[in-house]
Design an enzyme around this catalytic site. Structure first.
Site, PDB file in Angstrom:
ATOM      1  N   SER A  30     -18.101 -26.721  -1.376  1.00  0.00           N
ATOM      2  CA  SER A  30     -18.052 -24.907  -0.373  1.00  0.00           C
ATOM      3  C   SER A  30     -18.104 -24.274  -2.289  1.00  0.00           C
ATOM      4  O   SER A  30     -18.438 -24.336  -3.237  1.00  0.00           O
ATOM      5  CB  SER A  30     -16.680 -25.166  -0.415  1.00  0.00           C
ATOM      6  N   THR A  66      -3.914 -10.376   5.272  1.00  0.00           N
ATOM      7  CA  THR A  66      -4.522 -11.463   3.954  1.00  0.00           C
ATOM      8  C   THR A  66      -3.368 -12.146   3.873  1.00  0.00           C
ATOM      9  O   THR A  66      -2.373 -11.969   3.897  1.00  0.00           O
ATOM     10  CB  THR A  66      -4.812 -11.372   2.717  1.00  0.00           C
ATOM     11  N   TYR A  92       0.851  -1.410   0.314  1.00  0.00           N
ATOM     12  CA  TYR A  92      -0.241   0.249   0.042  1.00  0.00           C
ATOM     13  C   TYR A  92       0.780   1.154  -0.338  1.00  0.00           C
ATOM     14  O   TYR A  92       0.806   1.653  -1.007  1.00  0.00           O
ATOM     15  CB  TYR A  92      -0.996   0.313   1.092  1.00  0.00           C
ATOM     16  N   LYS A 150     -22.417 -30.901  -0.574  1.00  0.00           N
ATOM     17  CA  LYS A 150     -22.231 -30.568   0.583  1.00  0.00           C
ATOM     18  C   LYS A 150     -20.780 -30.208  -0.284  1.00  0.00           C
ATOM     19  O   LYS A 150     -19.313 -30.171   0.372  1.00  0.00           O
ATOM     20  CB  LYS A 150     -21.880 -31.791   0.883  1.00  0.00           C
ATOM     21  N   ASP A 210     -17.784 -20.996  -2.622  1.00  0.00           N
ATOM     22  CA  ASP A 210     -16.654 -20.470  -3.087  1.00  0.00           C
ATOM     23  C   ASP A 210     -15.693 -21.193  -3.799  1.00  0.00           C
ATOM     24  O   ASP A 210     -15.142 -20.899  -4.332  1.00  0.00           O
ATOM     25  CB  ASP A 210     -15.607 -19.689  -1.373  1.00  0.00           C
ATOM     26  N   SER A 268     -12.127 -12.482  -6.019  1.00  0.00           N
ATOM     27  CA  SER A 268     -12.329 -12.439  -4.294  1.00  0.00           C
ATOM     28  C   SER A 268     -14.160 -12.743  -3.934  1.00  0.00           C
ATOM     29  O   SER A 268     -15.198 -12.060  -5.176  1.00  0.00           O
ATOM     30  CB  SER A 268     -11.484 -11.254  -3.383  1.00  0.00           C
TER      31      SER A 268
END
Length: 647
Positions: free
Chosen positions: A447, A484, A131, A445, A449, A572
């Site tokens: 995920s 992260t 950053y 079952k 994501d 993300s």
């Protein structure tokens, strides 16, 4: 951003945190936002005494994984991107790097020594490298935007009433943070670090010639409102103790004062969209005048920014206007001069119903911002009648003015050219996938994501014929000051699945490969959350070499490291129950950005690419992603794993 499927929000209140009224972090050799430099024995003493000011939840420190474990995972993740000869060379370099007495062994010991002295060995480095030391514009390259559900305003009064509700909801949320009433988020039974919530309001990035700093002003009593490039200081508290939020009626009166101005021909805010070195140079020019210093200070100390935007054209062939407005505001001819991109939170309310926010990424990840967003929309749509009580005499908004010499005006003109070029280069497409949502995936079952991540891998392979190095953000908030880690979603298993979908074969075989790819992704996700990923550890070793004036090891110039770190997919999950989505630019010139909101029965994807790259297209990716998701639905259904659905 945090994949929030893993978080359960409990009812117990969070610890109170001590935050200085005003604190500027200008020297990155000292701790960032409360990190302490203590010996291991001192830290043990702190732990025995319970919670400390620097670690109010008494969370564990970030671990340094064993070197051989990280290198083993590294080899596994680079294999999809290398031919046989390249992989043999990478494996040889890794083996040499891991031997006792090698450069890797030396760096590992130095890194372990650093970890004994700090609550989080990565935190300072990450703040600097990711950053404050990053010199490309925060616009597109770093700061995400969130698109709120569109509104229809029948009048200025209608728009200002909506804006007043956003301000009220935000200040109420800040009050909950200040009072320690934000529920502690958990991963399983383990608490997550909640300190990022304390950095949402009153925080501002301060430009420098070579490196920026961060200023915290959580006790401020004002916001700043932008209208046509003009900046107003607006007090939002009143009463005897100056701690009562103005009524929405009073906030509307304040906002009405701000929309009486004409367009500013030299909007200083546009400087914040430029390359950080350019902005740092312009900042020094502005600081020469006392009036400018006062205006800059008031802007930087504000709790947040409200941008009252002019309406923008909405051509029938271009339905992603809002996405562009929340990322870069459309350039100098639209609303890019109506921003202060250094502020952590900026709410955007356009004349024709465009609304959302953009946030500067330095102090916090997407998780706390997403929670704030949901709270705002709940309040706005709640139908709660605004309080009509008055706190008494309120100072009218103050126009913050600047004295601009020719050098300052040239900087503004140059920044305008640069944001025009950058904004015109960004390609964005929004996919509202309505055929099924996460509930269908969960019936197997699986995920959601992981399912989506493999769909993204499959989509990239279909478009480009090669695996795409793939960044997904995982939180490390199990540890104090955690931020992260990278989930390397591209795996041997994801490539095998993509190939099976493009070759002849049975659906049973394809489903078998899909489940293997999903398991591989889930396993890596768990390792990343536990601080056992590849990327932060390798970055720590590289930065250790730099700090100790050692030669950068060969590993970091090898094809395995270079190719697997060129993240052509930056992804993300930022979930919400509402019809909203986050969007941001790609990490690399020939890559894609993709943020998604998987809801029960539908999904939103914000997809980006660069027009300057002939290989990539946000629209093509969007169309192909929809086809990929439907292909995956079909093979699950055809093998008896599916459920009856509207399809």
């Amino acid at each position: 951003m945090l994949a929030q499927k893993s978080i359960s929000v409990l009812s117990n209140p969070s610890s109170r945190y001590l935050v200085a009224n005003t604190r500027t972090l200008t020297n990155l050799e000292r701790p960032v936002q409360g990190l302490v430099q203590t010996t291991s024995s001192q830290r043990r003493n702190n732990s025995s005494q319970g919670k400390s000011l620097e670690n109010p939840q008494n969370l564990p420190s970030m671990p340094v994984p064993p070197l051989k474990d990280t290198l083993h995972r590294f080899l596994t993740t680079v294999q999809p991107h290398l031919n046989d000869e390249e992989f043999r060379r990478t494996r040889s370099i890794v083996e040499k790097f891991s031997q006792p007495g090698s450069d890797g062994d030396t760096l590992q010991k130095l890194l372990e020594a650093r970890a004994k002295l700090k609550d989080n060995w990565m935190a300072e480095w990450w703040m600097k490298t990711a950053y404050l030391g990053y010199r490309d514009p925060v616009v597109v390259w770093s700061s995400p935007g969130i698109v709120f559900p569109e509104r229809k305003f029948s009048s200025d009064q209608d728009r200002l009433s909506f804006t007043a509700k956003i301000i009220t909801a935000s200040l109420r949320f800040k009050g909950e943070i200040d009072a320690g009433r934000i529920p502690v988020e958990k991963f399983g039974k383990n608490e997550l670090d909640m300190q990022q919530y304390r950095k949402i309001f009153g925080t501002c990035r301060i430009p420098g010639r070579e490196i920026d700093s961060l200023e915290l002003n959580p006790q401020s009593k004002h916001i700043v409102v932008f209208h046509r490039g003009n900046i107003f200081k607006v007090n939002v508290y009143g009463g005897v103790g100056q701690d009562e939020i103005l009524s929405e009626e009073e906030l509307i009166e304040q906002l009405q004062e701000c929309i009486k101005t004409e367009r500013n021909p030299y909007p200083v805010g546009i400087l914040t969209s430029d390359n950080r070195n350019n902005w740092g140079k312009a900042y020094e020019i502005l600081l020469k005048d006392p009036q400018n210093r006062t205006s800059l200070t008031e802007t930087q100390k504000a709790l947040f920014v409200v941008c009252l935007d002019d309406a923008v054209p909405r051509p029938s062939t271009y339905n992603n206007v809002t996405s562009h407005q929340v990322i870069h505001a459309g350039g100098s001819k639209q609303n890019s001069g109506n921003r202060w991109y250094d502020k952590t939170v900026q709410f955007i309310v356009g004349e024709n119903g465009v609304n959302g926010l953009t946030y500067e990424h330095t102090p916090a990840e997407g998780g706390p911002i997403a929670v704030l967003t949901d709270q705002i929309i709940k309040y706005v749509d709640s139908g709660v009648n605004p309080s009509q009580s008055r706190v008494g005499s309120v100072e009218k908004p103050k126009l913050l003015t600047f004295k601009l010499d020719e050098d300052a005006k040239k900087c503004i003109e140059e920044a305008a050219k640069n944001i025009d070029a950058l904004s015109s280069n960004l390609d964005v497409d929004i996919l509202h996938f309505q055929e099924f949502g996460k509930e269908f995936v969960k019936t197997h079952k699986i995920s959601p994501d992981s399912f989506i991540q493999i769909a993204l891998q499959y989509t990239f392979y279909r478009l480009h014929g090669v695996p795409g190095a793939h960044y997904e953000s995982a939180h490390t908030r199990l540890f104090v000051h955690g931020r992260t880690e990278t989930i390397r979603s591209c795996s041997n298993e994801s490539v095998a699945f993509a190939k099976s979908m493009m070759e002849s074969g049975s659906d049973e075989n394809r489903v078998e490969k899909l489940m293997a790819a999903i398991k591989s992704h889930k396993d890596y996700t768990m390792m990343a959350i536990q601080g056992k990923g590849v990327d932060r550890h390798l970055l720590g070793l590289k930065l250790t070499a730099k700090e100790n004036n050692m030669k950068i090891p060969e590993l970091f110039n090898d094809a395995g490291f270079v190719k697997s770190s060129h993240m052509r997919l930056s992804t993300s999950q930022v979930p919400s129950q509402f019809e909203l989505y986050m969007c941001y630019g790609p990490l690399v010139d020939n890559g894609y950005g993709c943020c998604y909101n998987p809801r029960a029965n539908d999904m939103f994807f914000g997809i980006s690419a660069f027009n300057s790259c002939p290989e990539t297209s946000a629209k093509k990716f969007s169309v192909t992603l929809k086809e990929s998701l439907m292909d995956m639905f079909r093979i699950l259904s055809s093998t008896g794993r599916g459920i009856k659905s509207k399809l």
